[in-house]
Design an enzyme around this catalytic site. Structure first.
Site, short mmCIF file in Angstrom:
data_model
loop_
_atom_site.label_atom_id
_atom_site.label_comp_id
_atom_site.label_asym_id
_atom_site.label_seq_id
_atom_site.Cartn_x
_atom_site.Cartn_y
_atom_site.Cartn_z
N GLY A 118 44.11 53.57 -30.49
CA GLY A 118 42.89 53.47 -31.27
C GLY A 118 42.17 54.68 -31.09
O GLY A 118 41.59 54.92 -29.98
N GLU A 119 41.63 55.09 -32.47
CA GLU A 119 40.68 56.22 -32.38
C GLU A 119 39.52 56.20 -31.55
O GLU A 119 38.95 56.76 -31.05
CB GLU A 119 40.57 56.74 -33.86
N ASP A 120 38.83 54.70 -31.83
CA ASP A 120 37.53 54.60 -31.25
C ASP A 120 37.42 54.55 -29.73
O ASP A 120 36.62 55.25 -29.08
CB ASP A 120 36.91 53.36 -31.90
N GLY B 122 51.06 68.33 -32.57
CA GLY B 122 52.35 68.56 -33.29
C GLY B 122 53.55 68.35 -32.21
O GLY B 122 54.65 68.89 -32.55
N GLU C 18 55.95 54.81 -26.33
CA GLU C 18 55.55 55.15 -25.01
C GLU C 18 55.70 54.32 -24.07
O GLU C 18 56.02 54.52 -22.73
CB GLU C 18 53.95 55.55 -25.08
#
Length: 633
Positions: free
Chosen positions: A25-27, A57, A90
């Site tokens: 989640g970016e937030d 990358g 992960e």
């Protein structure tokens, strides 16, 4: 888009990072995780953030390998966590590393109920299903869901933090960082101020460890008291401990260990507390041993057990290699080489004495606070070096003892060293002797007074004849570093150990030599023979006179020495009744025997070895029944 998970750990992990933060989640990444990451870095914790590096990358394979090279993983579970395929892949790797190598997993439940993660229910479960369907179908879908469900359930059952238990993010971050620092515990052990000659020894042992890196490695560091075993172990620990998930350095085990159950328990508690960073209270030694085995299984650990002197200590603290994870290193320091062989260590590193240049430098740092001696003291310093024979403890002690003293004091100390070394120094060496059994103590004291430089087999035969089981006892003394076998199979020992042994005898009765077990100082022996003060306590006597002098004594002076078994005389004349000399004699070495024949009443029927070199003998007596001749080397 399809993903396949594979193992990238072909051997035990080499740790590059301290902490890996797994989140989705970016937030949450902008808010909580960035704050946590910043505080970890401020505390010198090497931290790897998953999404940050992927955005740069990094390939998935490299990314998975990075997980395996991290000690601690913090999993930040949130409502959006299951939406990320990256997070779930992960997580698979994280659980694999935990189960394979015991790497540390710390879950955090941020604005989500732990049971939702554990059972994959409600919105969290729906997000998981949707993520799987986006990337997989058919059997692959079922397989992926099964693996992710297992990984999520496993991770959610591990003790961690629930956001709801904290007032705000700052408090939660503080708690996490504090716990991480406790787990890492990056604090070097204090070692000697002047590590002369230490670096090369550290490198030698580390090479041995590297050669055994594919398994549980046990290294023994063996040497006499004062040789620097503990200092070397600490220096190695400081060099490599960051490579391990858990670590423990238990010092001076021999001093605190005894038969009391409390001692066993205390040492086991110490090990568990160091490795697990938690306090456990169980009074049963057996149960605690099981707890040690369970608590440390799979983990890559560094354990140093310093000054072990009983096999029971090793069985209680590191009983089996199967207890530990691959790549674990266990370092044992001891005075007893046999103990290391019993425990089947991979390699025994023998402490070497410092060479002449190293000895001079170490002594000079302590005596002059410089690497070289002051010019006026140079010759005196070298005399001290000769006496210490490369033993670090002696060099440090005498250097500090003589620091800031006048040349007159130095000369006085050097004169006194041979006859009466400082008690403080001898007491530091005395622990090696205290751990011996009575027969082994007798053998050691006999070697100190009479058999230094004598051929090993010759001495063994004589002392076996004294009932001391020397074939076993001498081997044990060699294993404990108290005596050595040099070239030509001759017995040798460090001058300080010889002095320690002689001091022990002197302390048996400091004011009355005739009540000591062994006599070797010329003045003491002369006084006892002249004053007829010998007693039954005397087991050995040595008097070496110059060949040009023929000091005479009465044989009657030996009458009370009924336990005399070792007699060494050089150019000594005895007059009177030789029947006064003990029938218990097992060894008589009388160089320059002054008579043409051996008196008939000289009781030699129990003798094991008779050495009458340089004598005036013209006629030998008839060999007594039962006499066993020993070849004189």
């Amino acid at each position: 888009m399809e993903f396949a998970s594979s193992s990238f750990l072909t051997s035990e992990p080499h740790f590059i990072h301290d902490v890996f933060i797994n989140f989705g989640g970016e937030d949450i990444g902008r808010r909580f995780v960035s704050h946590l990451h910043s505080v970890l870095l401020q505390n010198q914790v090497k931290t790897f953030i998953s999404q940050e590096n992927l955005h740069e990358g990094m390939k998935l394979e490299e990314h998975m390998r990075a997980i395996g090279h991290t000690k601690i993983t913090i999993i930040v579970f949130s409502k959006s966590y299951a939406e990320s395929i990256w997070c779930l892949l992960e997580l698979e790797k994280i659980i694999e590393c935990d189960e394979t190598f015991g790497q540390i997993v710390l879950p955090l439940f941020y604005e989500i109920d732990p049971s939702d993660v554990r059972h994959q229910k409600d919105d969290f479960g729906k997000a998981l299903e949707e993520a799987a369907h986006k990337s997989y179908s058919g059997e692959q879908l079922e397989h992926a869901l099964s693996k992710w469900s297992r990984a999520l359930t496993t991770a959610a059952r591990i003790t961690g933090w629930d956001f709801r238990n904290f007032r705000h993010d700052a408090e939660l971050v503080e708690r996490i960082v504090s716990h991480v620092k406790t787990l890492l515990d990056y604090k070097d052990l204090s070692i000697t101020q002047y590590p002369v000659g230490l670096e090369s020894q550290v490198e030698d042992v580390i090479k041995c460890i590297e050669n055994e890196s594919s398994k549980v490695c046990m290294i023994g560091i063996w040497g006499m008291g004062g040789s620097g075993r503990t200092t070397l172990a600490k220096a190695i620990y400081n060099r490599i401990y960051r490579e391990f998930i858990g670590k423990s350095f238990i010092e001076n085990i021999g001093e605190v260990w005894d038969s009391k159950i409390e001692r066993y328990v205390a040492l086991q508690e110490n090990l568990l507390s160091d490795v697990l960073k938690s306090k456990l209270e169980v009074k049963s030694v057996g149960i605690r041993r099981t707890m040690i085995q369970n608590g440390i299984s799979r983990k890559k650990l560094l354990i140093v057990l310093d000054d072990v002197n009983e096999i029971g200590q090793l069985k209680s603290l590191c009983g089996s290699r199967e207890w530990f994870g691959q790549g674990t290193v266990i370092i044992l320091t001891t005075r007893d080489k046999h103990l290391l062989n019993q425990h089947l260590v991979d390699y025994v590193y023998q402490m070497d004495r410092l060479n002449e240049n190293e000895s001079l430098e170490l002594f000079s740092w302590h005596a002059f606070r410089d690497a070289i001696p002051k010019k006026e003291w140079s010759e005196l310093a070298r005399n001290v070096i000769v006496y210490c024979r490369g033993l670090p403890l002696a060099l440090q002690f005498l250097g500090s003892y003589l620091c800031d003293k006048t040349i007159e004091v130095w000369e006085s100390v050097l004169r006194e060293l041979q006859r009466n070394p400082p008690n403080e120094l001898l007491n530091l060496l005395n622990m090696s002797f205290d751990g011996l059994r009575d027969t082994e103590k007798d053998i050691f004291l006999d070697v100190c007074c009479f058999f230094k430089g004598k051929e090993k087999d010759y001495v063994t035969e004589i002392l076996n004849g004294c009932g001391l089981h020397a074939d076993i006892g001498i081997t044990l003394l060699i294993d404990r570093g108290l005596i050595k076998v040099e070239r030509n199979n001759k017995l040798e020992l460090h001058p300080l150990l010889r002095d320690m042994g002689r001091q022990i005898i002197h302390q048996e009765c400091s004011k009355e030599p005739g009540k000591r077990s062994r006599l070797w100082l010329q003045d003491d022996v002369k006084d006892v023979l002249n004053e007829n003060t010998g007693t039954e306590a005397i087991q050995g006597l040595s008097l070496k006179l110059h060949s040009r002098r023929r000091d005479g004594f009465e044989a009657h002076a030996f009458k009370k020495m009924k336990r005399l078994r070792l007699l060494q005389l050089d150019h000594v004349q005895l007059s009177g009744d030789f029947g006064n000399i003990s029938e218990e004699l097992r060894w008589i070495c009388w160089r320059g025997f002054p008579y043409e024949h051996i008196p008939s009443n000289f009781h030699l029927q129990n003798a094991i070895a008779i050495d009458l070199k340089h004598s005036h003998l013209q006629l030998l007596w008839k060999q007594p029944p039962g006499f066993r001749a020993v070849k004189i080397p």
